[in-house]
Design an enzyme around this catalytic site. Structure first.
Site, PDB file in Angstrom:
ATOM      1  N   ALA A 239      18.080 -98.589  20.367  1.00 23.83           N
ATOM      2  CA  ALA A 239      17.119 -97.587  19.885  1.00 23.83           C
ATOM      3  C   ALA A 239      17.111 -96.463  21.089  1.00 23.83           C
ATOM      4  CB  ALA A 239      15.880 -98.227  19.493  1.00 23.83           C
ATOM      5  N   HIS A 240      16.212 -95.777  20.786  1.00 25.10           N
ATOM      6  CA  HIS A 240      15.840 -94.549  21.866  1.00 25.10           C
ATOM      7  C   HIS A 240      15.281 -95.291  23.136  1.00 25.10           C
ATOM      8  CE1 HIS A 240      11.782 -93.520  19.683  1.00 25.10           C
ATOM      9  NE2 HIS A 240      12.256 -94.787  19.731  1.00 25.10           N
ATOM     10  N   ASN A 241      15.842 -94.578  24.044  1.00 25.40           N
ATOM     11  CA  ASN A 241      15.017 -95.006  25.604  1.00 25.40           C
ATOM     12  C   ASN A 241      15.400 -96.280  26.276  1.00 25.40           C
ATOM     13  OD1 ASN A 241      13.440 -92.677  24.405  1.00 25.40           O
ATOM     14  ND2 ASN A 241      13.512 -92.586  26.894  1.00 25.40           N
TER      15      ASN A 241
END
Lengths: 347, 347, 347
Positions: A239-241
Site C-alpha cells: 500500500a501507499h507509503n
C-alpha cells in the site's frame, strides 16, 4: 547441455565416486530424473526417491550412504548450493528479445540507453529514462518520467505509472502494477468518500524482483519504497507509503497496509496481513496467514492472527486442541465437589 | 507550487501563528518534511516527529502545544481535512493524455463522446458507448457493447468484457478485470465439472474506484452490481451476482463470494472473506482477515473467522491468551480435590 | 430467445402444469424475474421469493407446492440441471472474433491451425503452435514455443511465457499469467538473496479454466502441472512445481506453495493457503480460509488454520465459544474448594 560428471565436479569442487566420464544431458528433480540427468536432494523429504531414481549422477554430502553402485556420486559440502551453481552455469535462460520493435512507441523526450530491447506495442512516455541493457517485453506501458535502471528485465503487460523509479537489475513479472493510487479517501458527513489525490511515487532500489500481478501503490505524499534486494512473490499488495527494508522477501498474496515500515532481512510468508502505520523490526519471520495488528520490535518468528511470538502461539494452539479435555475435567471436578459437599454435609 | 502561508490560510480559513509570508514550495509528511514544506499531523502516532521536523509550516488544532518558534502554525478545526483540501487545490494530478491515438482501434459502430482521449493500442469494440471527457490509457481493451460514463479515467492494461457498464467519474487502475466469467460449474456423476455459461454482466454505478488487478465477475444471470460511490482496493475479488451497496469501501485482497449482498456504507478491511448467498446489513465494519460465514443483520463491528461481534471476539481472544492459566488452575483444582478426598476419608 | 414452455419442457423432459403456450423470452433469477421469464429455485434460501416472483414459468420438482395458479410449472427431476441445460441451449455466448487481425504479430516460425482468431496486438512468438479453432483476444502475449490446444479461448491481456503448454478447450480469463518465474532464491552469508534460475515450464492439460489475474509459476526444473479438468477461480496462486489432480476446483484467492501435490476431485474454497512440499489426497474438501500446514492423506472435509478434520474443528470452535463459561466455572470451583477446605478445617 552435454557435459561429463568430471566437468561438473570441477565446477563445484566436488569429489567423484563412480565413473567420472558419466555423460550428463540435463538436470532434474530426484523424483523425475531419467538416464543422463544429474540430480540432488533438495530436502530430506525427498530421500525416499533415492532408491528408485533413474538419475545418472547425484550431488550428495560426504556422510551420504552411497549404497547404490549404478549411480555416480559427486560429494560436495552443500549439494543445494552446488546444484544452483550448475543451473546458473548451464541453464541460465536467455531472452531472445533485441532491438526496438517498430510497433513500440518511444516519446521523443524519453532517453533510451544502449543495447535496449523493446517488444511489440511497448509504450515509453515523455520523460522516461531507460538504462543500458534493459529488456521490456510486449505490451508493457510506462507513463511519464519513469526511470528504469541498467540491466533490468520487465516482462509483458506490466504497468508502471508516472514518476516511478526502478533500480538496476530489476526483474518484473507479467501483470505487475507499479504506482497505482493509494487507497485514500475522506468521508463526508453523509458517508460519501472523496478521493485524496495520491501525489507521491514508488521507488524500487536495485536488485528487486516483483512477481506476477503484484501491486505497489504510489505514496499519497513522498514515496513508497522497496529497498535493495527486496523480492516479492506473485499477487503481493504493497500500500501507499510503505517501506520494505533491504533483502526482505515476501511470499504470495501477502498484503502490507499503508505507511507500515518493514525491517531488513525479514521473511514474510504467504497470505500474511500487516496493518498500517506500524514498524516491524529487522530479521522478523512471519509464518503464513499471520495477521500483524501491532508493531514488532524484536527479531524472531511470529505466528497467528493476531500474531504472537511463535512458541507462545504454538503453546496456545496446543491448549486449544486440549479444550475438549479441559471441559471434561471441569465437568468431573464439578461432580466431585458435589460429592464432597454431600459427604461433608452428612458428616 | 510556490505560495505563502497567507494564501494557504486563506484557502482553509485558518489562523496564522508565525510569519504569514513563509514560502511554501511543497507538501510533505511530517517525518520527511524539509524546509519549504507544509505538513500536518495525520494521526497521533506521528506527534513524535514534531520536535525535529524541518517543515516550514504545520496545520494544527487550536489546542496544539505551539512550543516551537521556528515553525509557522496554521490553526484550523480539522487539520486533515484542511491538508486534503490543499492537496486537491495545488497538487491534483493531470494526465497528459489527449486525442485518439492513431494506434487505438475504434469500431465504426462504437460511439465516442466529446473530448475523449484514447491511448496507444486501446481497443473499443462494436457497440461501445464512451461518454464525454473519458480518458482510456494504453493497451486497455473493451469488448462489445461496453458503456463508460462521462469523466471516467481508465488506466492501462484494463480488461472490460462485453456488455458491462461503467458509470460516470469512475477511476479504474491498471490490470483491473471487469466482466470475467463467474465461477460456475455443474459436476457430473464422474466428478467432471461442466461450465454453466455466465450470461449476465457487471454494472458499476457512478463514482466507483477500482484498484489495480481487481476482478469483478459478470453475473451468471442478471448483473453483478457495485452501487454509487463504492471503492475497491487492489486485488479485491467480487464474484458473480454480488451486489455492494452505496459508499461501501473494501480494502485490498478481500473476496466476496457469489450472490452475497453487501449493504451501504460498510467498511470492509483487507483479506476478509465473505461466503456466498448471504446478506450483510448497512454500516457493518469488518476487521481485517475476518471470515464471514453467515449473514449479518445488525450494523456494528465484527471480527474473526468465523466473524463475531467485535467485543465478543476480543473477549474470546483474551480467554484464549489465558488458556495456559486456566489449564494450570484445573490441574491445581484436581490436586486440591484429591487432598480433600484424602482428608475426608481419614476423618 | 422467444420460445414456449412446451419447447422448453420438451428439451428438459419436463411435465407442464399450466399453459404450455406460455411465451418465454428470457431466463432470470427468481428474485429478479419479470413477465416472460423462466426461473428456478437455485437453493432453498430463495424459496421466499416464490410468492412474489413475476416469472411466467418456473422449473420445480414433483413435490413442490404448486399453490400459485398464475405461473406455469415445469416439473423435472433436477431443476438446476434442467435450467443449466436451457442456458447452454439458448444463451451460450458467442464471441464475434474471427480471422487474424492485421495488428496481430505471428512469428514466421509459429504454426497456426485452421479457423484461428487473433485479436488486435496479439503477439505469437517464434516456435508457438496454435491449434484449430483457437480464439485469442486483444493484447495477449505468447512468448516462444508456447502451445495452445484446439478450441481454446484466451481472453485479452493474458501473458504466457516461453515453453508453456495449454491443452484443448482451455478458457483463460483476462490478466492471467502462465509461466512466471517460481519464487526461488538462495541466501548468502550476508542475507542477500540470489536468484535460482527457474528453467521448467507449465503444463495445463485439457479442459482447464483459469480465472482473471490467476498466476501460475513455471517449475524450477520440470513442470508445474494442472491435470485435466482443473478449474481455478480469479486471483489464485499456483507456485512452482505444484501439481493439481484431475477435476479439482479451487476458489478465488487461494494460494498453493511450491511442490505441493493436490489430489483429484478436490474442492478447495477461497483464501485457503497450502504450504509447500506436501501431498493432499483425492476428494479432499477445504473450507474457506483454511491453512494447510501438513499433508492430508484421507478424503474428507477440513477446516481451520492449522486445518483439522471438519467436525473436530467445529467442536473446537464450539469450545472456544464456551470459554467464558469455562472460566467462570473454574472460578466457581476455586471458591467452592476454599469453602470446603474451611468446613473441613473447622470439623
Amino acid at each position: 547441455m552435454n557435459i561429463t560428471v568430471k566437468e561438473i565436479a570441477s565446477l563445484v569442487k566436488g569429489t567423484i565416486f563412480g565413473d567420472e566420464n558419466t555423460a550428463i544431458t540435463n538436470l532434474a528433480k530426484i523424483e523425475e530424473a531419467e538416464k543422463g540427468d544429474l540430480t540432488f536432494l533438495y530436502i530430506g523429504h525427498y530421500l525416499k526417491y533415492f532408491k528408485t531414481t533413474q538419475a545418472s549422477a547425484i550431488l550428495v554430502k560426504s556422510d551420504f550412504n552411497r549404497d547404490r553402485t549404478d549411480i555416480t556420486y559427486i560429494v560436495v559440502d552443500d549439494p543445494n548450493k552446488a546444484f544452483f551453481k550448475i543451473i546458473r552455469t548451464y541453464l541460465e535462460p536467455e531472452f531472445p528479445l533485441s532491438g526496438i520493435d517498430n510497433t513500440a512507441y518511444v516519446h521523443p523526450d524519453a532517453k533510451i540507453g544502449s543495447n535496449v530491447a523493446l517488444g511489440k506495442n511497448v509504450v515509453i512516455s515523455k520523460g522516461c529514462i531507460i538504462g543500458n541493457n534493459v529488456k521490456i517485453f510486449h505490451n508493457t506501458v510506462l507513463l511519464e518520467n519513469v526511470e528504469i535502471g541498467d540491466d533490468s528485465l520487465i516482462f509483458q503487460n506490466v504497468s508502471i505509472r508516472e514518476d516511478c523509479k526502478v533500480g538496476k537489475r530489476a526483474i518484473i513479472h507479467p501483470g505487475a502494477v507499479i504506482g497505482s493510487d493509494g487507497f485514500g479517501f475522506e468521508p463526508d458527513a453523509e458517508g460519501v468518500f472523496h478521493k485524496i489525490p495520491q501525489v507521491g511515487n514508488v521507488i524500487l532500489e536495485d536488485d528487486i524482483e516483483l512477481g506476477a500481478n503484484v501491486c505497489i501503490d504510489r505514496a499519497s505524499l513522498g514515496s513508497t519504497i522497496l529497498r535493495q534486494g527486496v523480492k516479492l512473490d506473485n499477487l503481493v499488495q504493497i500500500a501507499h507509503n510503505v517501506t520494505v527494508g533491504d533483502n526482505t522477501v515476501i511470499s504470495s498474496q501477502t498484503g502490507i497496509s499503508g505507511s507500515a515500515h518493514i525491517g531488513k532481512n525479514c521473511m514474510i510468508a504467504g497470505q500474511v496481513g500487516i496493518v498500517g502505520h506500524i514498524d516491524i523490526a529487522d530479521k522478523v519471520i512471519l509464518i503464513a496467514q499471520s495477521g500483524v495488528s501491532k508493531g514488532i520490535s524484536k527479531p524472531g518468528t511470529y505466528f497467528g492472527a493476531p500474531a504472537k511470538e511463535f512458541r507462545h502461539a504454538m503453546k496456545l494452539e496446543a491448549h486449544i486442541r486440549n479444550l475438549p479435555e479441559y471441559a471434561e475435567k471441569i465437568s468431573t471436578l464439578e461432580k466431585e465437589i458435589e460429592e464432597l459437599k454431600k459427604l461433608i454435609n452428612k458428616a
